[in-house]
Design a protein around this motif. Structure first.
Motif, short mmCIF file in Angstrom:
data_model
loop_
_atom_site.label_atom_id
_atom_site.label_comp_id
_atom_site.label_asym_id
_atom_site.label_seq_id
_atom_site.Cartn_x
_atom_site.Cartn_y
_atom_site.Cartn_z
N PHE A 35 0.83 -1.21 0.00
CA PHE A 35 0.00 0.00 0.00
C PHE A 35 0.86 1.26 0.00
N SER A 36 1.94 1.25 0.76
CA SER A 36 2.81 2.42 0.84
C SER A 36 3.49 2.70 -0.50
N ALA A 37 3.90 1.64 -1.19
CA ALA A 37 4.52 1.82 -2.50
C ALA A 37 3.52 2.40 -3.50
N MET A 38 2.28 2.01 -3.39
CA MET A 38 1.25 2.52 -4.30
C MET A 38 0.85 3.94 -3.95
N ASP A 42 0.95 9.51 0.16
CA ASP A 42 -0.33 10.20 0.04
C ASP A 42 -1.36 9.42 0.85
N GLU A 43 -1.85 10.00 1.95
CA GLU A 43 -2.76 9.29 2.85
C GLU A 43 -4.06 8.92 2.15
N PHE A 44 -4.54 9.79 1.28
CA PHE A 44 -5.78 9.49 0.57
C PHE A 44 -5.60 8.29 -0.34
N LEU A 45 -4.51 8.27 -1.11
CA LEU A 45 -4.25 7.14 -1.99
C LEU A 45 -4.07 5.84 -1.19
N LYS A 47 -5.52 5.02 1.55
CA LYS A 47 -6.86 4.55 1.93
C LYS A 47 -7.57 3.90 0.74
N VAL A 48 -7.44 4.51 -0.44
CA VAL A 48 -8.11 3.99 -1.63
C VAL A 48 -7.55 2.62 -2.02
N ILE A 264 -11.52 9.30 -6.28
CA ILE A 264 -11.40 7.99 -5.65
C ILE A 264 -11.07 6.92 -6.68
N GLU A 265 -11.85 6.88 -7.75
CA GLU A 265 -11.71 5.78 -8.71
C GLU A 265 -10.42 5.90 -9.51
#
Length: 505
Positions: A35-38, A42-45, A47-48, A264-265
């Motif tokens: 998730f961190s690499a993706m 960015d905290e929002f990314l 979460k997504v 989001i998408e």
């Protein structure tokens, strides 16, 4: 307006419920590394992508729909990031236009809505330009529908109509309000009326007054010092524009919700682009997996590696080639620190990435969908435990049994080894047998020879036995190959590597 870039016919639910075992999956598969690499801080990314990866799709068409959109994104990374940036900018600009203490005044609401809507119009025009100029660079059904929606919904007549309404709602020619008398002669049904037309020139005004046989309306003027009168007039104005102000605010909210969903998408695909860039920098292979239905037994791949491991290392990691088609049970044995746990983690990560529409860390990968993914890994000794390690393992197994269903995938990593070999093997055998009978696919990493060889002796057609390779000098290749379970895990290799071979002083 709908984006529909994550699902063909519905919005992506960022606040939807996650699987009950999401914390266990995150821990055992080290998902926060992915998730961190993706997200790239960015905290929002974060979460997504967390929500998308953990919310597995269970429909082939839905996965292929998302894969095709991602393929478009990989072909047009700059354009996708630019469209994403438009959505982010629109949302951030809307936040800056804050009403604060004036949020209860219709005049303030109307003024704020006009400004925000004017800004939104400019952002929508940018999206429309992308649809007009860049749509031919995208091939997927999802992007085709998205761009077609922009062109259909945001045509020239739409923008002209909005500009005309905004011009009128600025009320530069004053406010025309109608009102009815209710009980006790109190005003009711306050309604903002459309201006009658352009202002007449002074000659027309003089002629109208001269020719009028008698006055048809009454007027009055409030003194500049009459504060009460000015306040009463202001309240009348607020009542008159209240409905219009609320309607315009709702229109702003509607467009804002579109930008929020677009952010989001597209955020998921931006996360995918971030991951691809990281893996490309290391020269690691990636491929789009070939999914098949739950009821098939497909699991074949080449060059499959642990994506989280490579994200934490400078060098590339070793991949594995396995054909486990038509297999319900895969038992992995062999040398200590030979790559067994890493291989098991790569299986879980690839399954999650497949079922969220992502590419997978492999040269090629094909697998059937699983109804649910579960992990049962050994845990380090916990001083706060109120019972022994075996009781704790059995308790976690009980929780899994409560949730698991046919066609799920369960990954065991050295489970039930907290007791003696004989007892641990018997527990593992009975649990595994029961799972197989219920149509659940099992991958089992173990050092328990009785358990592994017991299944090997059965000669099952639906079982595959893999062994971590060890060279003659004790070096690990981190490769797995088919092989009969052995009685030793070569723990002496690790001892000698740590403390030196016998005879060394």
């Amino acid at each position: 307006m709908k984006a529909f870039l994550m699902h063909r016919d519905q919005d992506f639910d960022l606040e939807g419920k996650l699987p009950s075992n999401e914390q266990v999956l995150t821990q055992d598969l080290e998902l926060n590394t992915l998730f961190s690499a993706m997200a790239q801080k960015d905290e929002f990314l974060f979460k997504v992508v967390r929500k998308a990866v953990l919310s597995s799709l269970d429909d082939l068409d839905a996965i292929l729909y998302r894969q095709d959109i991602l393929k478009d994104c990989l072909k047009n990374p700059s354009l996708v990031r630019e469209i994403y940036a438009i959505a982010v900018e629109a949302i951030e600009q809307e936040k800056k236009n804050y009403l604060g203490l004036f949020s209860r005044y219709p005049v303030a609401i109307l003024h704020r809505s006009i400004e925000v809507l004017q800004m939104f119009v400019e952002m929508l025009k940018k999206l429309r330009n992308y649809a007009d100029e860049q749509a031919n660079k995208f091939d997927s059904e999802g992007f085709a529908a998205f761009f077609n929606m922009l062109q259909k919904e945001l045509d020239d007549d739409y923008f002209a109509s909005i500009q005309e309404h905004l011009k009128t709602l600025k009320l530069r020619e004053g406010v025309l309000i109608s009102v009815e008398l209710g009980k006790g002669n109190k005003g009711t049904n306050y309604t903002l009326r459309k201006p009658e037309g352009k202002k007449q020139n002074w000659i027309s005004q003089v002629m109208d007054r001269f020719l009028a046989s008698k006055s048809t309306a009454y007027t009055f003027t409030i003194s500049e010092r009459d504060e009460s009168g000015a306040k009463a007039l202001s309240e009348l104005k607020d009542r008159g524009i209240n409905l219009v102000a609320n309607a315009l605010a709702q229109s702003v909210d509607h467009i804002l919700s579109f930008f929020n969903m677009l952010r989001i998408e597209l955020g998921f695909y931006v996360g995918c682009l971030n991951l691809q860039e990281r893996l490309n920098q290391k020269g690691e292979p990636m491929s789009f997996p070939l999914p098949s239905t739950h009821y098939q037994r497909k699991h074949s791949f080449s060059g499959l590696y642990d994506v989280c491991l490579t994200l934490n290392l400078e060098q590339r990691v070793v991949g594995n080639d396995v054909n486990a088609d038509e297999k319900d049970l895969v038992i992995i044995t062999g040398a200590n620190q030979g790559g067994k746990s890493t291989f098991l983690r790569s299986i879980g990560l690839a399954q999650l990435m497949l079922q969220c529409g992502l590419f997978v860390p492999a040269e090629s990968f094909a697998a059937n969908l699983c109804a649910r993914l579960f992990t049962h890994y050994k845990r380090e000794e916990d001083s706060a435990m109120k019972s022994g390690k075996l009781d704790e393992e059995l308790g976690r197994m009980s929780d899994i049994i409560d949730d698991i269903r046919p066609n799920s995938l369960l990954l065991f990593n050295e489970s039930f080894a907290a007791t003696n070999e004989r007892e641990g093997s018997e527990i593992s055998r009975q649990i595994t047998q029961a799972l197989l009978e219920k149509g659940i696919k099992v991958f089992f990493v173990t050092h328990m020879y009785d358990f592994a060889h017991g299944f090997y002796d059965q000669g099952r057609d639906n079982a595959l036995f893999l062994r971590a390779e060890r060279q003659r000098d004790g070096e690990r290749t981190f490769k797995l190959s088919e092989g009969e379970p052995l009685q030793t895990s070569y723990g002496e290799d690790l001892y000698n590597k740590t403390f030196g071979t016998k005879g060394e002083g």
